[in-house]
Design a protein around this motif. Structure first.
Motif, PDB file in Angstrom:
ATOM      1  N   PHE A  67       0.838  -1.195   0.000  1.00  0.00           N
ATOM      2  CA  PHE A  67       0.000   0.000   0.000  1.00  0.00           C
ATOM      3  C   PHE A  67       0.872   1.244   0.000  1.00  0.00           C
ATOM      4  CE2 PHE A  67       0.581  -0.805   4.521  1.00  0.00           C
ATOM      5  CZ  PHE A  67       0.747   0.458   5.070  1.00  0.00           C
ATOM      6  N   GLU A  68       0.280   2.314  -0.491  1.00  0.00           N
ATOM      7  CA  GLU A  68       0.926   3.619  -0.506  1.00  0.00           C
ATOM      8  C   GLU A  68       0.036   4.556   0.288  1.00  0.00           C
ATOM      9  OE1 GLU A  68       2.330   6.979  -3.765  1.00  0.00           O
ATOM     10  OE2 GLU A  68       0.983   5.381  -4.392  1.00  0.00           O
ATOM     11  N   MET A  69       0.666   5.427   1.069  1.00  0.00           N
ATOM     12  CA  MET A  69      -0.118   6.376   1.857  1.00  0.00           C
ATOM     13  C   MET A  69       0.397   7.785   1.647  1.00  0.00           C
ATOM     14  SD  MET A  69       1.193   5.425   5.651  1.00  0.00           S
ATOM     15  CE  MET A  69       2.339   6.567   6.383  1.00  0.00           C
TER      16      MET A  69
ATOM     17  N   GLY B 168      -8.234  -4.265  -1.383  1.00  0.00           N
ATOM     18  CA  GLY B 168      -7.395  -3.083  -1.542  1.00  0.00           C
ATOM     19  C   GLY B 168      -8.218  -1.853  -1.877  1.00  0.00           C
TER      20      GLY B 168
ATOM     21  N   VAL C 105      -8.697   2.185   0.360  1.00  0.00           N
ATOM     22  CA  VAL C 105      -8.321   3.522  -0.120  1.00  0.00           C
ATOM     23  C   VAL C 105      -9.100   4.587   0.655  1.00  0.00           C
ATOM     24  CG1 VAL C 105      -8.337   5.078  -2.106  1.00  0.00           C
ATOM     25  CG2 VAL C 105      -7.653   2.691  -2.395  1.00  0.00           C
TER      26      VAL C 105
ATOM     27  N   ALA D  74      -4.341  -8.104   0.501  1.00  0.00           N
ATOM     28  CA  ALA D  74      -5.075  -7.330   1.505  1.00  0.00           C
ATOM     29  C   ALA D  74      -6.204  -8.146   2.119  1.00  0.00           C
ATOM     30  CB  ALA D  74      -5.631  -6.047   0.893  1.00  0.00           C
TER      31      ALA D  74
ATOM     32  N   ALA E   7      -3.750   0.395  -2.741  1.00  0.00           N
ATOM     33  CA  ALA E   7      -3.492  -0.868  -2.049  1.00  0.00           C
ATOM     34  C   ALA E   7      -3.818  -2.024  -2.980  1.00  0.00           C
ATOM     35  CB  ALA E   7      -4.342  -0.957  -0.789  1.00  0.00           C
TER      36      ALA E   7
ATOM     37  N   ILE F 101      -4.491   5.869   3.109  1.00  0.00           N
ATOM     38  CA  ILE F 101      -4.107   4.947   2.052  1.00  0.00           C
ATOM     39  C   ILE F 101      -4.555   5.509   0.706  1.00  0.00           C
ATOM     40  CG2 ILE F 101      -4.452   2.628   1.110  1.00  0.00           C
ATOM     41  CD1 ILE F 101      -4.746   1.669   4.034  1.00  0.00           C
TER      42      ILE F 101
ATOM     43  N   ALA G  54      -3.888   4.315   7.393  1.00  0.00           N
ATOM     44  CA  ALA G  54      -3.028   3.133   7.330  1.00  0.00           C
ATOM     45  C   ALA G  54      -2.768   2.547   8.718  1.00  0.00           C
ATOM     46  CB  ALA G  54      -1.709   3.482   6.647  1.00  0.00           C
TER      47      ALA G  54
END
Length: 68
Positions: free
Chosen positions: A19-21, A42, A46, A34, A30, A27, A50
């Motif tokens: 995932f990216e935050m 994922g 979003v 997950a 993702a 988030i 996180a």
């Protein structure tokens, strides 16, 4: 920032969850395992914080940094 599509291979290599935050701890992206790890897709993650994915003691590491 890397393109999320470039990271796609990593997310499925070892059934990992990627995932990216943003700087606020929300988030942005993702994918991967997950559903197996946090019981949500994922896409459903979003926009969520996180830090909520982890135990409170670990989740604090994902809290937003204080701004000057």
């Amino acid at each position: 920032m890397l393109s999320p599509a470039r990271l796609l291979g990593f997310a499925f290599t070892n059934a990992d969850f990627l995932f990216e935050m943003d700087t606020d701890g929300k988030i942005l992206f993702a994918l991967g395992a997950a559903k197996d790890l946090v019981r949500e897709s994922g896409e459903a993650l979003v926009g969520k914080p996180a830090g909520k994915l982890f135990e409170p003691s670990e989740g604090a590491k994902f809290a937003p940094s204080p701004r000057p």
